[in-house]
Design a protein around this motif. Structure first.
Motif, PDB file in Angstrom:
ATOM      1  N   THR A  68      -4.204 -18.725  12.461  1.00 43.93           N
ATOM      2  CA  THR A  68      -4.069 -18.307  11.358  1.00 43.93           C
ATOM      3  C   THR A  68      -2.323 -19.317  10.269  1.00 43.93           C
ATOM      4  N   ILE A  69      -3.447 -19.852   9.895  1.00 44.32           N
ATOM      5  CA  ILE A  69      -2.773 -21.602   9.404  1.00 44.32           C
ATOM      6  C   ILE A  69      -1.887 -20.847   7.723  1.00 44.32           C
ATOM      7  N   PHE A  70      -0.599 -20.637   7.868  1.00 49.82           N
ATOM      8  CA  PHE A  70       0.132 -20.809   7.319  1.00 49.82           C
ATOM      9  C   PHE A  70       0.319 -22.775   5.780  1.00 49.82           C
ATOM     10  N   HIS A  89     -12.815 -27.097  11.219  1.00 50.31           N
ATOM     11  CA  HIS A  89     -13.147 -25.620  12.193  1.00 50.31           C
ATOM     12  C   HIS A  89     -12.934 -23.784  11.727  1.00 50.31           C
ATOM     13  N   ALA A  90     -13.665 -24.544  10.599  1.00 49.96           N
ATOM     14  CA  ALA A  90     -13.772 -23.179  10.234  1.00 49.96           C
ATOM     15  C   ALA A  90     -13.695 -21.137  10.801  1.00 49.96           C
ATOM     16  N   ASP A  91     -14.260 -21.492  11.621  1.00 51.38           N
ATOM     17  CA  ASP A  91     -14.801 -20.781  12.985  1.00 51.38           C
ATOM     18  C   ASP A  91     -12.798 -20.271  13.337  1.00 51.38           C
ATOM     19  N   LEU A  92     -12.210 -21.451  13.283  1.00 54.86           N
ATOM     20  CA  LEU A  92     -11.294 -21.083  14.374  1.00 54.86           C
ATOM     21  C   LEU A  92     -10.085 -20.931  13.684  1.00 54.86           C
ATOM     22  N   PHE A  93      -9.736 -21.134  12.534  1.00 53.21           N
ATOM     23  CA  PHE A  93      -8.910 -21.673  11.863  1.00 53.21           C
ATOM     24  C   PHE A  93      -8.274 -21.167  10.084  1.00 53.21           C
ATOM     25  N   ASP A  94      -7.700 -19.800  10.091  1.00 52.70           N
ATOM     26  CA  ASP A  94      -8.386 -18.887   8.534  1.00 52.70           C
ATOM     27  C   ASP A  94      -6.813 -19.794   8.005  1.00 52.70           C
ATOM     28  N   ILE A  95      -6.491 -20.535   6.920  1.00 50.70           N
ATOM     29  CA  ILE A  95      -5.383 -21.144   6.333  1.00 50.70           C
ATOM     30  C   ILE A  95      -5.720 -19.693   5.570  1.00 50.70           C
ATOM     31  N   GLU A  96      -3.977 -19.414   5.060  1.00 50.74           N
ATOM     32  CA  GLU A  96      -3.638 -18.476   3.987  1.00 50.74           C
ATOM     33  C   GLU A  96      -2.127 -19.260   3.636  1.00 50.74           C
ATOM     34  N   ASP A  97      -1.842 -18.341   2.625  1.00 56.38           N
ATOM     35  CA  ASP A  97      -0.776 -19.032   2.135  1.00 56.38           C
ATOM     36  C   ASP A  97       0.803 -18.838   2.068  1.00 56.38           C
ATOM     37  N   HIS A  98       1.211 -20.034   2.423  1.00 59.50           N
ATOM     38  CA  HIS A  98       2.918 -19.718   2.526  1.00 59.50           C
ATOM     39  C   HIS A  98       3.743 -20.582   1.566  1.00 59.50           C
ATOM     40  N   GLY A  99       2.929 -20.534   0.068  1.00 63.52           N
ATOM     41  CA  GLY A  99       3.460 -20.462  -0.905  1.00 63.52           C
ATOM     42  C   GLY A  99       3.791 -21.655  -1.942  1.00 63.52           C
ATOM     43  N   ALA A 100       3.961 -22.030  -2.837  1.00 66.89           N
ATOM     44  CA  ALA A 100       3.423 -23.321  -3.765  1.00 66.89           C
ATOM     45  C   ALA A 100       4.183 -24.556  -3.458  1.00 66.89           C
ATOM     46  N   ASN A 101       5.555 -24.399  -3.277  1.00 65.49           N
ATOM     47  CA  ASN A 101       6.106 -25.733  -2.894  1.00 65.49           C
ATOM     48  C   ASN A 101       6.923 -24.962  -1.685  1.00 65.49           C
ATOM     49  N   TYR A 227      -5.709 -13.924  27.870  1.00 62.30           N
ATOM     50  CA  TYR A 227      -4.971 -13.889  26.883  1.00 62.30           C
ATOM     51  C   TYR A 227      -6.198 -14.335  25.530  1.00 62.30           C
ATOM     52  N   ARG A 228      -6.884 -13.354  24.870  1.00 62.87           N
ATOM     53  CA  ARG A 228      -7.292 -13.884  23.679  1.00 62.87           C
ATOM     54  C   ARG A 228      -6.805 -14.692  22.540  1.00 62.87           C
ATOM     55  N   PHE A 229      -7.956 -14.772  21.556  1.00 60.79           N
ATOM     56  CA  PHE A 229      -6.472 -15.041  20.615  1.00 60.79           C
ATOM     57  C   PHE A 229      -6.914 -14.905  19.342  1.00 60.79           C
ATOM     58  N   VAL A 230      -6.832 -14.000  18.213  1.00 59.39           N
ATOM     59  CA  VAL A 230      -7.081 -13.671  16.949  1.00 59.39           C
ATOM     60  C   VAL A 230      -6.329 -14.056  16.288  1.00 59.39           C
ATOM     61  N   THR A 231      -7.393 -14.464  14.460  1.00 60.59           N
ATOM     62  CA  THR A 231      -6.177 -15.121  13.279  1.00 60.59           C
ATOM     63  C   THR A 231      -5.821 -12.977  12.707  1.00 60.59           C
ATOM     64  N   LEU A 232      -5.324 -13.651  12.037  1.00 57.46           N
ATOM     65  CA  LEU A 232      -4.793 -11.986  10.850  1.00 57.46           C
ATOM     66  C   LEU A 232      -6.063 -11.760  10.076  1.00 57.46           C
ATOM     67  N   ARG A 233      -6.887 -12.757   9.730  1.00 59.24           N
ATOM     68  CA  ARG A 233      -7.074 -12.607   8.511  1.00 59.24           C
ATOM     69  C   ARG A 233      -8.078 -10.917   8.336  1.00 59.24           C
ATOM     70  N   ASP A 234      -7.990 -10.016   9.256  1.00 58.67           N
ATOM     71  CA  ASP A 234      -8.450  -9.215   9.559  1.00 58.67           C
ATOM     72  C   ASP A 234      -8.171  -8.054  10.280  1.00 58.67           C
ATOM     73  N   ALA A 235      -6.918  -8.368  10.051  1.00 60.15           N
ATOM     74  CA  ALA A 235      -5.763  -7.964  11.649  1.00 60.15           C
ATOM     75  C   ALA A 235      -4.761  -6.924  10.493  1.00 60.15           C
ATOM     76  N   GLN A 236      -5.008  -5.683  11.168  1.00 59.72           N
ATOM     77  CA  GLN A 236      -3.743  -4.642  11.736  1.00 59.72           C
ATOM     78  C   GLN A 236      -3.082  -4.979  12.097  1.00 59.72           C
ATOM     79  N   VAL A 237      -1.356  -4.926  11.662  1.00 62.70           N
ATOM     80  CA  VAL A 237      -0.071  -4.819  12.332  1.00 62.70           C
ATOM     81  C   VAL A 237       0.871  -3.739  11.549  1.00 62.70           C
ATOM     82  N   VAL A 238       1.545  -3.739  12.760  1.00 67.74           N
ATOM     83  CA  VAL A 238       3.192  -3.200  12.510  1.00 67.74           C
ATOM     84  C   VAL A 238       3.774  -3.794  12.417  1.00 67.74           C
ATOM     85  N   PRO A 239       5.007  -2.942  12.234  1.00 69.95           N
ATOM     86  CA  PRO A 239       6.620  -3.428  12.113  1.00 69.95           C
ATOM     87  C   PRO A 239       6.637  -3.007  13.677  1.00 69.95           C
TER      88      PRO A 239
END
Ligand SMILES: [Zn+2]
Length: 243
Positions: A68-70, A89-101, A227-239
């Motif tokens: 996952t690329i922020f 390589h959109a099958d590998l990389f999910d681009i997410e938001d790291h803000g404007a500036n 290990y295998r690697f997943v993106t956060l795109r559809d992931a659930q996370v816990v604190p």
């Protein structure tokens, strides 16, 4: 005269309250569905500003490692070639938001975290978040679901605001490169501690740092361990607690 005296303690107490706000660093792991027994980790790479670590990206492509690329709007504008590699390589990389500036989600321009001044107010925070999201959508055709603020530190009020805008806020459990400041052997030491469910953070925008080489070597060890690697795109996370 009397009312002026009354005002002073009120002003002092509100100033003290503002100074007491401490930013939080979000620590999260993947919430793996029951029955998942294989080793799963999420690699997240921030593209804050600066350049494009083509060696690291090429390593991920060769090894078929998802990430996952922020990315900030600033990075997207400055790195059309890097963006093209990621999009190819959109099958590998999910681009997410790291803000404007690359402004941290800390309220108050007089406050700073890791040397970066905060936003003036919630209005500016919203512009930072939506400006980054618009840039990701324009660049990739896909609206981001996740946000990670610059420095990964948040005022509680900022966190609530970002979530109310409809974004999930991405933390991490393994800080692999400390803002691309670590030497290769330190990065390796941190990656050797990775366990299933971890969310790793490192950087994709510092090609001159040790990050690319350290990450490649450490990620290869994780691949070798199954290990295998997943993106956060559809992931659930816990604190989780800090490590
Ligand atoms: Zn950043």
């Amino acid at each position: 005269m009397k009312s002026a005296f009354l005002l002073i303690p009120v002003m002092l107490s509100s100033l003290a309250a503002a100074a007491d706000v401490q930013p939080v660093e979000l620590h999260q792991q993947l919430s793996l569905p029951a029955g998942v027994t294989d080793k799963v980790v999420a690699l997240t790479l921030d593209a804050c500003g600066g350049g494009f670590d083509a060696d690291l990206a090429n390593f991920l492509i060769e090894r078929r490692i998802q990430a996952t690329i922020f990315a900030t709007r600033r990075w997207i504008r400055r790195n059309p070639d890097g963006l093209a590699v990621l999009k190819a390589h959109a099958d590998l990389f999910d681009i997410e938001d790291h803000g404007a500036n690359h402004l941290p989600a800390i309220i108050g321009a007089d406050r700073s975290v890791y040397g970066l001044a905060g936003v003036a107010d919630l209005k500016q925070l919203k512009r930072e978040v939506s400006g980054g999201a618009d840039a990701v959508k324009a660049a990739t055709g896909t609206a981001p679901r996740w946000y990670r603020g610059a420095t990964g530190e948040y005022d509680p009020e900022a966190l609530k605001t970002i979530e109310a805008m409809g974004y999930k806020v991405a933390g991490f459990s393994v800080n692999a490169d400390s803002g691309a400041t670590l030497a290769k052997k330190q990065i390796l030491r941190r990656l050797k501690k990775v366990r299933s469910g971890d969310i790793i953070i490192a950087h994709l925008n510092k090609p001159a740092s040790d990050t690319g080489e350290g990450m490649a070597e450490g990620l290869q060890l994780l691949l070798d361990e199954g290990y295998r690697f997943v993106t956060l795109r559809d992931a659930q996370v816990v604190p989780v607690g800090g490590r």
